[in-house]
Design an enzyme around this catalytic site. Structure first.
Site, PDB file in Angstrom:
ATOM      1  N   PHE A 113     -27.204 -21.076 -67.427  1.00  0.00           N
ATOM      2  CA  PHE A 113     -27.547 -22.410 -66.948  1.00  0.00           C
ATOM      3  C   PHE A 113     -26.677 -22.745 -65.751  1.00  0.00           C
ATOM      4  O   PHE A 113     -25.626 -22.152 -65.555  1.00  0.00           O
ATOM      5  CB  PHE A 113     -27.336 -23.442 -68.077  1.00  0.00           C
ATOM      6  CG  PHE A 113     -28.582 -24.215 -68.423  1.00  0.00           C
ATOM      7  CD1 PHE A 113     -29.711 -23.566 -68.899  1.00  0.00           C
ATOM      8  CD2 PHE A 113     -28.632 -25.596 -68.272  1.00  0.00           C
ATOM      9  CE1 PHE A 113     -30.859 -24.277 -69.221  1.00  0.00           C
ATOM     10  CE2 PHE A 113     -29.784 -26.318 -68.587  1.00  0.00           C
ATOM     11  CZ  PHE A 113     -30.897 -25.667 -69.060  1.00  0.00           C
ATOM     12  N   GLN A 153     -27.332 -38.778 -62.223  1.00  0.00           N
ATOM     13  CA  GLN A 153     -27.693 -37.393 -61.931  1.00  0.00           C
ATOM     14  C   GLN A 153     -29.149 -37.254 -61.501  1.00  0.00           C
ATOM     15  O   GLN A 153     -30.054 -37.703 -62.196  1.00  0.00           O
ATOM     16  CB  GLN A 153     -27.477 -36.524 -63.171  1.00  0.00           C
ATOM     17  CG  GLN A 153     -27.876 -35.070 -62.936  1.00  0.00           C
ATOM     18  CD  GLN A 153     -27.298 -34.144 -63.988  1.00  0.00           C
ATOM     19  OE1 GLN A 153     -27.810 -34.055 -65.088  1.00  0.00           O
ATOM     20  NE2 GLN A 153     -26.203 -33.489 -63.661  1.00  0.00           N
ATOM     21  N   HIS A 210     -31.877 -34.503 -61.078  1.00  0.00           N
ATOM     22  CA  HIS A 210     -32.197 -33.114 -61.417  1.00  0.00           C
ATOM     23  C   HIS A 210     -32.940 -32.533 -60.223  1.00  0.00           C
ATOM     24  O   HIS A 210     -33.855 -33.159 -59.707  1.00  0.00           O
ATOM     25  CB  HIS A 210     -33.077 -33.079 -62.673  1.00  0.00           C
ATOM     26  CG  HIS A 210     -33.165 -31.716 -63.294  1.00  0.00           C
ATOM     27  ND1 HIS A 210     -33.820 -30.669 -62.685  1.00  0.00           N
ATOM     28  CD2 HIS A 210     -32.683 -31.231 -64.455  1.00  0.00           C
ATOM     29  CE1 HIS A 210     -33.720 -29.596 -63.467  1.00  0.00           C
ATOM     30  NE2 HIS A 210     -33.037 -29.911 -64.542  1.00  0.00           N
ATOM     31  N   LEU A 268     -39.939 -33.110 -65.617  1.00  0.00           N
ATOM     32  CA  LEU A 268     -38.860 -32.130 -65.475  1.00  0.00           C
ATOM     33  C   LEU A 268     -39.368 -30.698 -65.596  1.00  0.00           C
ATOM     34  O   LEU A 268     -40.123 -30.368 -66.501  1.00  0.00           O
ATOM     35  CB  LEU A 268     -37.844 -32.403 -66.589  1.00  0.00           C
ATOM     36  CG  LEU A 268     -36.735 -31.375 -66.821  1.00  0.00           C
ATOM     37  CD1 LEU A 268     -35.762 -31.386 -65.662  1.00  0.00           C
ATOM     38  CD2 LEU A 268     -36.007 -31.686 -68.117  1.00  0.00           C
ATOM     39  N   GLU A 278     -33.967 -26.452 -65.912  1.00  0.00           N
ATOM     40  CA  GLU A 278     -33.036 -25.545 -65.249  1.00  0.00           C
ATOM     41  C   GLU A 278     -33.188 -24.123 -65.786  1.00  0.00           C
ATOM     42  O   GLU A 278     -32.811 -23.153 -65.126  1.00  0.00           O
ATOM     43  CB  GLU A 278     -31.615 -26.048 -65.527  1.00  0.00           C
ATOM     44  CG  GLU A 278     -30.574 -25.536 -64.616  1.00  0.00           C
ATOM     45  CD  GLU A 278     -29.388 -26.495 -64.622  1.00  0.00           C
ATOM     46  OE1 GLU A 278     -29.564 -27.663 -64.230  1.00  0.00           O
ATOM     47  OE2 GLU A 278     -28.301 -26.075 -65.030  1.00  0.00           O
ATOM     48  N   ARG A 295     -26.160 -29.348 -60.558  1.00  0.00           N
ATOM     49  CA  ARG A 295     -27.295 -30.199 -60.182  1.00  0.00           C
ATOM     50  C   ARG A 295     -26.996 -31.105 -59.010  1.00  0.00           C
ATOM     51  O   ARG A 295     -27.857 -31.334 -58.158  1.00  0.00           O
ATOM     52  CB  ARG A 295     -27.718 -31.032 -61.388  1.00  0.00           C
ATOM     53  CG  ARG A 295     -28.343 -30.178 -62.461  1.00  0.00           C
ATOM     54  CD  ARG A 295     -28.657 -30.965 -63.712  1.00  0.00           C
ATOM     55  NE  ARG A 295     -29.264 -30.068 -64.705  1.00  0.00           N
ATOM     56  CZ  ARG A 295     -29.591 -30.442 -65.935  1.00  0.00           C
ATOM     57  NH1 ARG A 295     -29.362 -31.675 -66.351  1.00  0.00           N
ATOM     58  NH2 ARG A 295     -30.145 -29.581 -66.757  1.00  0.00           N
ATOM     59  N   HIS A 307     -32.416 -38.209 -63.493  1.00  0.00           N
ATOM     60  CA  HIS A 307     -32.534 -37.519 -64.765  1.00  0.00           C
ATOM     61  C   HIS A 307     -31.598 -38.053 -65.838  1.00  0.00           C
ATOM     62  O   HIS A 307     -31.955 -38.133 -66.997  1.00  0.00           O
ATOM     63  CB  HIS A 307     -32.237 -36.040 -64.516  1.00  0.00           C
ATOM     64  CG  HIS A 307     -32.417 -35.148 -65.705  1.00  0.00           C
ATOM     65  ND1 HIS A 307     -33.586 -35.141 -66.444  1.00  0.00           N
ATOM     66  CD2 HIS A 307     -31.603 -34.218 -66.279  1.00  0.00           C
ATOM     67  CE1 HIS A 307     -33.468 -34.249 -67.428  1.00  0.00           C
ATOM     68  NE2 HIS A 307     -32.272 -33.695 -67.361  1.00  0.00           N
ATOM     69  N   ARG A 361     -22.798 -34.142 -64.831  1.00  0.00           N
ATOM     70  CA  ARG A 361     -22.956 -33.414 -66.086  1.00  0.00           C
ATOM     71  C   ARG A 361     -23.501 -32.015 -65.822  1.00  0.00           C
ATOM     72  O   ARG A 361     -24.397 -31.841 -65.004  1.00  0.00           O
ATOM     73  CB  ARG A 361     -23.932 -34.170 -66.989  1.00  0.00           C
ATOM     74  CG  ARG A 361     -24.256 -33.473 -68.268  1.00  0.00           C
ATOM     75  CD  ARG A 361     -25.156 -34.301 -69.153  1.00  0.00           C
ATOM     76  NE  ARG A 361     -26.512 -34.420 -68.665  1.00  0.00           N
ATOM     77  CZ  ARG A 361     -27.485 -33.539 -68.897  1.00  0.00           C
ATOM     78  NH1 ARG A 361     -27.230 -32.452 -69.606  1.00  0.00           N
ATOM     79  NH2 ARG A 361     -28.688 -33.714 -68.407  1.00  0.00           N
TER      80      ARG A 361
END
Lengths: 248, 586
Positions: free
Chosen positions: B117, B231, B233, B243, B246, B288, B356, B391
């Site tokens: 990730f 955040q 994304h 979404l 990731e 991100r 996100h 995050r």
């Protein structure tokens, strides 16, 4: 992107003032890539803020927005304008009492999910807290399909047996029980047997297959119910002859 | 008004609320739990999380590495004691879910599989295909059904916190089906209502993510921490904002601009990696914030692809092949086909950054405690400072579990140690005032503003003033605009006068909550005069550890702009350094 005018015919019902449900017409300029849910949101935001319906994720996973679209149960976020004629009728899910407009009462099915005992039941101790159960890909594949249910309840809306009598425990709850019965980590099949194999359980299903056709997630509850009929018979014989009711 | 007595009230029945409820039921089945949610638990937005949950699993990985990735990913704004506890507890919680039946994807040997990730140095993201959040939520919900002490109040919309002598004492909620008001009193309250992505126009968040818990706490005088950190994304579908996990990039998907060029190498995330062989912490596996910022620059340079839904870049996954895409990423495959008409097996998918996740939220600590005794906060609605300024993907699902359990223990202990009189006239008066406020909104017959109108203006103002890049002037305009909208929202008339499932009234109450959250985002963005993680200021382009290695704390001041205080970051062993996303190649 072009727009297309859709005549939306929406069922309305306010128990505080309506004796019976009625239909209201809205003319909605829809973008080509819209789903029916987007048209309802347009109505709410621009034409009539009193219309009530449930929705959240708009990505086919939260299960909130199930309704009857042109006579068939659908997730409205997954039912696209491009696939529909210029006149679309939107009603609440069938086989449930209407709470308000497109919102139905779900108490009964929520209780039925609980009846399925949808959790891992063990006779043996589980592994220590830092150790997983091993589970082969083949073992996962056996039940994976039945984990995909989003509880949208389209299957109950489609089910003729549930329409006749809501004593029938129904497709989603049975699939859920089957999902745990098939999970290699579970040892609770015998505990789920009584609830599922009695007169309100699997034997009530007339195997029309409408549930599987309506399911937006390809869970195939009808297959689960058929497999459970076989399992139920086997368990009955095993218990009759004092054999263990659980898988090895 | 109906009165419900419980030992602990939990508001929100998503991943965090359910994990906490189960933990309390396991601590002591005699503790009465009231689990209140505005939707049925399975509808909670945890279900939309796709990629997975992080916890150290393989022998080449270590808690130290997970700690370092999280702290540098958060641009050193994480509280390091929180991160230490988190990485240590993470694997245990993920195994606990496995014991409860979560259908994690498996390796050939039958062990749980992990995937790479963004921002993570090793493979440590546990996943259930690309529906990890969905399976976690359903596993928790189904598991919770075996505990009779968890009493659910589904489709109850919580209105406000009750508190006395600075201590949380319960909530008032409205039953959607009847419009009846319920006074829940309890010895401790856990807020677990999720994020507030709906304050922005373009978001992965579901309709229900309106910052309710944040606003309830804020109105009760509890500070909101680090609200400027929002955040984006990097890979949302244009139009809907849906979404694309990731995990797409973890499996080897790449991002290209209109020339087919992998532009991330121009933004300190190179060198370019071989196609289909992603390298940890570089290129498409950068964090991100950096990826979303790179999009912004490509758009300014004219390198994006124009589409019917606006400017995009392309995510190319064709080299993964049909089998891998359909096995590992079946849902995003279906979503892209349905919503933008692109089959990722044969064509690149248009994507763009989309709001996100809120790193900020109700100020809380390692115990899930807020500054208000008896009030706990967990999950996205809280800011326990695990995530800092940015995050890392797959830390938040694990966060729900680790801190859901920990706050449960704290709330149970607090309830045991702090009994209180069941009859509390002062609280009753408070509850009556809350009900009167809501009844007033319902009965109002005049007004020329609308929920949809004010909401739209709020979203656009935040996107313009507090989006991916910010400055003094833009944030100032946003602050004024939000204040103006708060004033104008008093002129909203609720057209629906019914008591039954009144979503017109609910929409107004949610809008009020969103405006409170929006106020905090705009004001904190204005106050932080540096660039760090997801908060990028064009007028203060550098990170400023001397002045801003601190959490912002926004306190509500009715009728005025909020007061912003600053709280030191807890540093245990990692001093602020350089965030290196070159995959160790530099």
């Amino acid at each position: 992107m072009g727009t297309r005018q859709i005549e939306l015919e929406v069922m309305r019902y306010n128990p505080e003032k309506d004796e019976a449900p009625w239909f209201q017409q809205y003319s909605v300029p829809c973008e080509e890539d819209w789903a029916i849910l987007d048209a309802l949101i347009y109505v709410k935001d621009n034409l009539d803020s009193t219309l009530s319906y449930r929705w959240s994720c708009h990505m086919m996973v939260c299960g909130s927005c199930g309704m009857t679209v042109n006579g068939e149960p659908h997730l409205t976020c997954k039912t696209f304008i491009r696939d529909l004629p210029d006149k679309v009728r939107v009603e609440p899910l069938e086989n449930f009492p209407i709470e308000r407009d497109l919102v139905v009462v779900l108490d009964d099915v929520m209780q039925k999910l609980q009846l399925a005992k949808p959790y891992i039941i063990r006779k043996d101790d589980p592994p220590p807290e830092d150790e997983e159960y091993p589970q082969s890909r083949a073992a996962l594949k056996k039940f994976k399909q039945y984990t995909m249910c989003i509880n949208c309840m389209l299957c109950y809306s489609a089910c003729p047996q549930y329409g006749l009598s809501n004593d029938f425990i129904g497709p989603a709850a049975l699939s859920l029980a089957h999902r745990y019965n098939l999970d290699s980590r579970d040892q609770g099949k015998a505990q789920r047997l009584d609830i599922l194999a009695d007169h309100d359980g699997v034997w009530e299903c007339s195997f029309v297959g409408a549930c599987s056709e309506a399911c937006p997630k390809n869970v195939d509850p009808a297959a689960a119910i058929q497999q459970m009929k076989v399992d139920g018979t086997m368990e009955w014989w095993k218990q009759k002859f004092g054999l263990t009711g659980d898988k090895p | 008004m109906k009165h419900i007595q419980a030992d602990i009230v939990i508001v929100g029945a998503g991943g965090a609320g359910l994990r906490a409820a189960i933990a309390i039921a396991e601590i002591d089945p005699e503790i009465e739990i009231a689990l209140i949610s505005k939707v049925y638990p399975m509808r909670s937005h945890t279900c939309a999380a796709e990629g997975g949950a992080a916890g150290v699993k393989l022998s080449d990985d270590s808690l130290e590495m997970h700690f370092n990735d999280t702290v540098s990913g958060g641009d050193w704004l994480c509280d390091q004691d929180v991160v230490e506890y988190f990485v240590e507890q993470a694997p245990r919680e993920l195994v606990q879910l496995e014991h409860w039946g979560c259908p994690w994807s498996r390796e050939d040997d039958g062990s749980v599989a992990v995937r790479p990730f963004g921002g993570m140095k090793k493979k440590r993201t546990w996943f259930a295909a690309d529906k990890s959040g969905f399976h976690i939520l359903h596993t928790l919900f189904q598991t919770s059904l075996q505990f009779p002490s968890i009493k659910r109040y589904d489709e109850f919309f919580a209105l406000d916190l009750l508190h006395e002598d600075g201590r949380a004492r319960g909530v008032v909620a409205m039953e959607m089906r009847s419009g009846c008001f319920f006074h829940f009193s309890a010895a401790s309250v856990i807020m677990a209502t999720g994020g507030a992505g709906k304050i922005f126009p373009f978001t992965t968040n579901g309709a229900i993510k309106t910052g309710d818990g944040m606003a309830m706490a804020y109105r009760a005088g509890v500070p909101m921490k680090d609200m400027e950190f929002v955040q984006y994304h990097p890979t949302g579908l244009p139009g809907t904002g849906i979404l694309l996990t990731e995990g797409c990039r973890g499996e080897g998907g790449v991002l290209v601009n209109k020339d087919g060029y992998r532009y991330l190498q121009d933004y300190d995330m190179g060198p370019e990696t071989p196609l289909g062989e992603p390298v940890f912490k570089s290129m498409e596996l950068g964090p991100r914030d950096r990826l979303s910022q790179a999009f912004w620059h490509e758009q300014k340079k004219g390198n994006t692809v124009p589409t019917a839904w606006g400017d995009c870049v392309l995510m190319d996954m064709r080299h993964l092949g049909a089998q891998r895409i359909l096995e590992r990423l079946p849902m995003v495959h279906e979503l892209a086909v349905s919503y933008v008409g692109v089959d990722m097996i044969t064509d690149p998918v248009p994507v763009r950054p989309v709001v996100h996740y809120m790193m900020g939220g109700i100020a809380s600590n390692i115990e899930g405690e807020t500054p208000m005794p008896g009030l706990f906060a967990i999950g996205e609605t809280a800011c326990g400072s695990l995530n800092g300024a940015n995050r890392l993907g797959s830390n938040s699902l694990t966060e729900l579990l680790v801190f859901g359990k920990r706050a449960a223990a704290g709330a149970a202990a607090f309830a045991a140690e702090n009994d209180y009189p069941r009859e509390a006239p002062a609280l009753l008066a408070q509850a009556e005032a809350i009900v009167a406020r809501v009844r007033g909104l319902l009965q109002k017959s005049e007004g020329n503003e609308s929920v949809a109108g004010i909401r739209g203006e709020m979203m656009n103002s935040l996107e313009e003033g507090a989006g991916i890049y910010r400055d003094e002037e833009g944030t100032e305009i946003a602050c004024k605009k939000i204040a103006e909208l708060q004033a104008r929202s008093a002129a909203i008339k609720v057209n629906d006068k019914s008591n039954v499932f009144n979503t017109d009234l609910q929409g107004l109450l949610e809008l009020q909550n969103m405006l409170d959250a929006a106020e905090c985002v705009a004001e904190a963005s204005n106050a932080r005069k540096e660039s760090r993680g997801a908060h990028q200021r064009m007028d203060y382009v550098e990170r400023d550890d001397e002045n801003y290695l601190k959490h912002s704390m926004a306190y509500r001041q009715p009728g005025e702009r909020p007061r912003i205080d600053w709280l030191d970051v807890t540093i245990t062993r990692s001093q602020p350094g350089v965030r290196d996303y070159s995959g160790d190649k530099k």
